[in-house]
Design a protein around this motif. Structure first.
Motif, short mmCIF file in Angstrom:
data_model
loop_
_atom_site.label_atom_id
_atom_site.label_comp_id
_atom_site.label_asym_id
_atom_site.label_seq_id
_atom_site.Cartn_x
_atom_site.Cartn_y
_atom_site.Cartn_z
N ASP A 203 5.30 4.55 9.93
CA ASP A 203 5.24 4.13 11.59
C ASP A 203 6.81 3.85 11.68
O ASP A 203 7.97 4.96 12.14
N ALA A 204 7.31 3.04 10.52
CA ALA A 204 8.85 2.77 10.52
C ALA A 204 10.04 3.96 10.06
O ALA A 204 11.04 3.82 9.59
N GLY A 205 9.05 5.18 8.93
CA GLY A 205 9.49 5.85 8.59
C GLY A 205 10.36 5.22 7.19
O GLY A 205 10.97 5.68 6.11
N HIS A 206 9.18 3.76 6.56
CA HIS A 206 9.54 2.63 5.13
C HIS A 206 8.83 3.83 3.85
O HIS A 206 9.47 3.80 3.13
N PHE A 207 7.76 4.00 4.35
CA PHE A 207 6.55 4.66 3.51
C PHE A 207 6.65 5.49 3.42
O PHE A 207 6.23 6.15 4.23
N LEU A 208 6.91 6.35 1.84
CA LEU A 208 6.76 8.40 2.30
C LEU A 208 5.14 8.78 1.49
O LEU A 208 5.00 9.46 1.93
N MET A 209 4.91 7.05 0.50
CA MET A 209 3.80 8.41 -0.23
C MET A 209 2.76 6.47 -0.40
O MET A 209 3.60 6.29 -0.77
N SER A 210 1.96 6.92 -0.81
CA SER A 210 0.97 5.69 -1.37
C SER A 210 -0.19 6.44 -2.04
O SER A 210 -0.62 6.65 -1.07
N GLY A 211 -1.14 5.96 -2.61
CA GLY A 211 -2.49 5.81 -2.80
C GLY A 211 -2.67 4.92 -4.38
O GLY A 211 -1.53 4.28 -4.40
N PRO A 212 -4.18 4.68 -4.79
CA PRO A 212 -4.56 3.50 -5.56
C PRO A 212 -4.17 4.31 -6.84
O PRO A 212 -3.73 5.75 -7.12
N ARG A 213 -4.12 3.20 -7.65
CA ARG A 213 -3.86 3.79 -9.00
C ARG A 213 -4.70 4.74 -9.85
O ARG A 213 -6.85 4.55 -9.39
N GLU A 214 -4.87 5.29 -10.36
CA GLU A 214 -6.41 6.01 -11.96
C GLU A 214 -6.59 5.92 -12.68
O GLU A 214 -5.30 6.27 -13.67
N PRO A 215 -7.37 4.84 -13.28
CA PRO A 215 -8.41 4.42 -12.84
C PRO A 215 -7.91 3.14 -11.65
O PRO A 215 -6.93 2.73 -11.37
N ARG A 216 -8.84 2.73 -11.08
CA ARG A 216 -8.82 1.69 -9.91
C ARG A 216 -7.92 0.11 -10.13
O ARG A 216 -8.97 -0.39 -10.52
N THR A 217 -6.81 0.25 -10.53
CA THR A 217 -6.44 -1.08 -11.16
C THR A 217 -4.98 -1.47 -10.20
O THR A 217 -5.14 -2.96 -10.28
N GLY A 218 -4.89 -0.88 -9.26
CA GLY A 218 -3.95 -0.79 -8.26
C GLY A 218 -3.72 0.01 -7.42
O GLY A 218 -4.11 0.73 -7.21
#
Length: 96
Positions: free
Chosen positions: A31-46
């Motif tokens: 909402d603040a415009g700081h983050f553009l994309m995000s998601g889990p690693r594959e496999p889910r280690t972070g």
């Protein structure tokens, strides 16, 4: 621009217990415009967050607010980078 790379250091059950609060943290920064994309690693280690910020210090401050960080369930690596090329349709000026 910055890549924020999270590596889980606790079992997934402990990570999942913080997931709703972590997602609220992400939403605030989208909402603040700081983050553009995000998601889990594959496999889910972070996970990985693509962010734009004026400085690494700003990113460090954001990371300190993440419930995953506060609960000690993830370690963080922040990598600064400046895009020099992009595929058609991807703006090079996304860093702002």
């Amino acid at each position: 621009m910055y890549l924020i790379m999270l590596t889980y250091r606790r079992p997934l059950a402990e990570v999942d217990a913080q997931l709703a609060a972590h997602r609220a943290f992400l939403e605030r920064h989208y909402d603040a415009g700081h983050f553009l994309m995000s998601g889990p690693r594959e496999p889910r280690t972070g996970g990985i967050i693509l962010a734009r910020a004026a400085s690494a210090a700003a990113v460090a401050e954001w990371v300190s607010e993440d419930p995953f960080k506060q609960a000690g369930v993830a370690d963080y690596e922040v990598v600064g980078w400046r895009p020099g090329m992009a595929a058609p349709g991807w703006p090079l000026d996304a860093a702002g």
